[in-house]
Design a protein around this motif. Structure first.
Motif, short mmCIF file in Angstrom:
data_model
loop_
_atom_site.label_atom_id
_atom_site.label_comp_id
_atom_site.label_asym_id
_atom_site.label_seq_id
_atom_site.Cartn_x
_atom_site.Cartn_y
_atom_site.Cartn_z
N VAL A 148 -7.89 6.42 1.32
CA VAL A 148 -9.14 5.21 1.92
C VAL A 148 -8.35 4.56 0.93
CG1 VAL A 148 -11.00 4.11 2.98
CG2 VAL A 148 -10.85 6.62 3.07
N LEU A 149 -8.47 3.81 0.11
CA LEU A 149 -7.83 2.90 -0.17
C LEU A 149 -6.67 2.20 -0.30
CD1 LEU A 149 -9.92 3.65 -3.78
CD2 LEU A 149 -10.23 1.70 -2.37
N GLY A 150 -5.78 3.39 -0.37
CA GLY A 150 -4.11 3.26 -0.09
C GLY A 150 -4.47 2.35 1.51
N LEU A 151 -5.29 3.74 2.68
CA LEU A 151 -4.82 2.96 4.03
C LEU A 151 -5.34 1.10 3.96
CD1 LEU A 151 -6.49 6.30 5.76
CD2 LEU A 151 -4.16 4.91 5.99
N SER A 152 -6.25 0.67 2.98
CA SER A 152 -7.13 -0.42 2.74
C SER A 152 -5.77 -1.65 2.67
CB SER A 152 -8.60 -0.68 2.37
OG SER A 152 -7.57 -0.25 0.45
N ARG A 153 -4.87 -1.43 1.50
CA ARG A 153 -3.35 -1.79 1.37
C ARG A 153 -1.92 -1.82 3.03
NH1 ARG A 153 -1.88 -0.07 -4.43
NH2 ARG A 153 -0.50 -1.32 -4.32
N SER A 154 -2.83 -1.74 3.45
CA SER A 154 -1.59 -1.60 4.47
C SER A 154 -1.37 -2.88 4.76
CB SER A 154 -1.55 -0.64 5.49
OG SER A 154 -2.14 1.49 4.94
N ASP A 155 -0.36 -3.19 5.47
CA ASP A 155 -0.12 -4.54 5.71
C ASP A 155 0.37 -4.41 7.53
OD1 ASP A 155 2.04 -4.23 4.61
OD2 ASP A 155 1.70 -6.82 3.27
N GLY A 175 -4.14 -3.81 13.49
CA GLY A 175 -4.76 -4.34 14.72
C GLY A 175 -6.20 -3.22 14.70
N VAL A 176 -5.66 -1.74 13.62
CA VAL A 176 -6.64 -1.16 14.33
C VAL A 176 -7.79 -1.62 13.64
CG1 VAL A 176 -7.50 1.20 13.66
CG2 VAL A 176 -4.90 0.68 14.98
N PHE A 177 -7.34 -2.07 12.22
CA PHE A 177 -9.07 -2.74 11.60
C PHE A 177 -9.09 -3.53 12.43
CE2 PHE A 177 -7.01 -0.92 7.51
CZ PHE A 177 -8.08 0.30 7.08
N ALA A 178 -7.76 -4.48 12.80
CA ALA A 178 -9.33 -5.62 13.02
C ALA A 178 -10.05 -5.15 14.52
CB ALA A 178 -8.02 -6.29 13.94
N ARG A 179 -10.05 -4.13 15.47
CA ARG A 179 -10.55 -3.62 16.26
C ARG A 179 -12.24 -3.07 16.07
NH1 ARG A 179 -5.80 -4.71 18.27
NH2 ARG A 179 -5.19 -4.98 20.56
N LEU A 180 -11.63 -2.40 14.75
CA LEU A 180 -12.97 -1.75 13.82
C LEU A 180 -13.75 -2.79 13.75
CD1 LEU A 180 -11.37 1.62 12.59
CD2 LEU A 180 -12.96 1.28 14.94
N GLY A 181 -13.88 -3.58 13.44
CA GLY A 181 -14.40 -5.46 12.93
C GLY A 181 -14.94 -4.73 11.56
N VAL A 182 -13.04 -4.30 11.01
CA VAL A 182 -13.80 -3.73 9.50
C VAL A 182 -12.23 -4.48 9.05
CG1 VAL A 182 -13.43 -2.14 7.55
CG2 VAL A 182 -14.44 -1.67 9.51
N ALA A 183 -12.58 -5.54 8.02
CA ALA A 183 -10.99 -6.44 7.12
C ALA A 183 -10.94 -5.42 6.32
CB ALA A 183 -12.31 -7.92 6.75
N PRO A 184 -10.24 -5.21 5.69
CA PRO A 184 -9.35 -4.21 4.81
C PRO A 184 -10.04 -4.25 3.40
CG PRO A 184 -7.14 -4.85 6.26
CD PRO A 184 -8.67 -6.03 6.78
N GLU A 185 -9.40 -5.39 3.16
CA GLU A 185 -10.70 -6.48 1.69
C GLU A 185 -11.59 -6.04 1.65
OE1 GLU A 185 -10.27 -9.77 4.45
OE2 GLU A 185 -9.09 -8.28 4.60
N ILE A 186 -12.71 -6.13 2.53
CA ILE A 186 -13.80 -5.73 2.51
C ILE A 186 -14.20 -4.40 2.46
CG2 ILE A 186 -16.37 -5.86 3.65
CD1 ILE A 186 -15.09 -8.41 2.22
N LEU A 187 -13.62 -3.62 3.17
CA LEU A 187 -13.42 -2.00 3.00
C LEU A 187 -12.97 -1.66 1.11
CD1 LEU A 187 -14.09 0.92 3.87
CD2 LEU A 187 -10.73 0.62 4.87
N ARG A 188 -11.73 -1.97 0.56
CA ARG A 188 -11.82 -1.53 -0.49
C ARG A 188 -13.36 -2.31 -1.12
NH1 ARG A 188 -7.68 -0.83 -3.96
NH2 ARG A 188 -7.37 -1.53 -5.55
#
Length: 204
Positions: free
Chosen positions: A166-173, A179-192
């Motif tokens: 999951v941490l690796g996925l949070s670094r995907s740019d 786009g997937v994170f945006a639709r989920l309403g989750v900012a990757p940096e916040i997830l991390r």
């Protein structure tokens, strides 16, 4: 590297095949890693996603909206750019499959008399129904798994768990992952930040 994965993390990698096939995709990407990780809601990382309101259903819907089954390298920005020129990727695919059959755009031309094999080496039955086969990992998925290893090494963890995936996925740019994170309403940096915070709380 795979031998360093925990049992649950190995299952995540293995189950990506099922997630991709269920969505009718011809590749394994970060989106399928995310979906497979959500199969282990009790594991660190996946539990954080659950607390952020991400469910398998909402994630699958977000992936379908972003990808729309159009191919590995076409993210939302690409689709939008093509629409600006009057090209609707879904309409193109629908018309091609209406004329030439299911999966007409999945492989090279010249496979009209392919016997038991369809486009791109996919095994087919006589009725044309696609059978299961190993799907290739997209570059973004490979990068996420390498980043998972990097996360484990940085934390001096002996094995790679779901949390590291999951941490690796949070670094995907790439555009599709974002786009997937945006639709989920989750900012990757916040997830991390949340995943790392949960890990610190567990270790305390």
């Amino acid at each position: 590297m795979f031998e360093r994965f925990s049992k649950e993390a190995r299952e995540v990698v293995i189950r990506t095949q099922e997630e991709a096939e269920a969505l009718g995709h011809e590749w394994i990407g970060t989106e399928h890693l995310l979906l497979a990780a959500l199969r282990h809601p009790e594991q660190p990382g996946a539990a954080t996603l659950t607390r952020l309101g991400v469910t398998p259903a909402s994630c699958r819907a977000a992936v379908a909206e972003v990808v729309s089954g159009t191919g590995d390298d076409l993210g939302p920005q690409d689709a939008a750019a093509l629409r600006a020129f009057g090209i609707d990727l879904e309409e193109v695919r629908r018309r091609a499959e209406d004329s030439f059959g299911q999966g007409a755009l999945d492989g090279p031309a010249g496979t009209e008399d392919s016997g038991a094999h369809g486009p791109a080496g996919r095994h087919r039955t006589r009725g044309g129904r696609a059978l299961s086969r190993h799907l290739p990992f997209a570059a973004r998925a490979k990068k996420a798994l390498k980043d998972a290893l990097g996360e484990a090494l940085a934390r001096k963890d002996r094995r790679i768990g779901v949390e590291h995936v999951v941490l690796g996925l949070s670094r995907s740019d790439d555009a599709l992952s974002l786009g997937v994170f945006a639709r989920l309403g989750v900012a990757p940096e916040i997830l991390r930040e949340r995943v790392l915070s949960d890990l610190r709380a567990t270790a305390a």
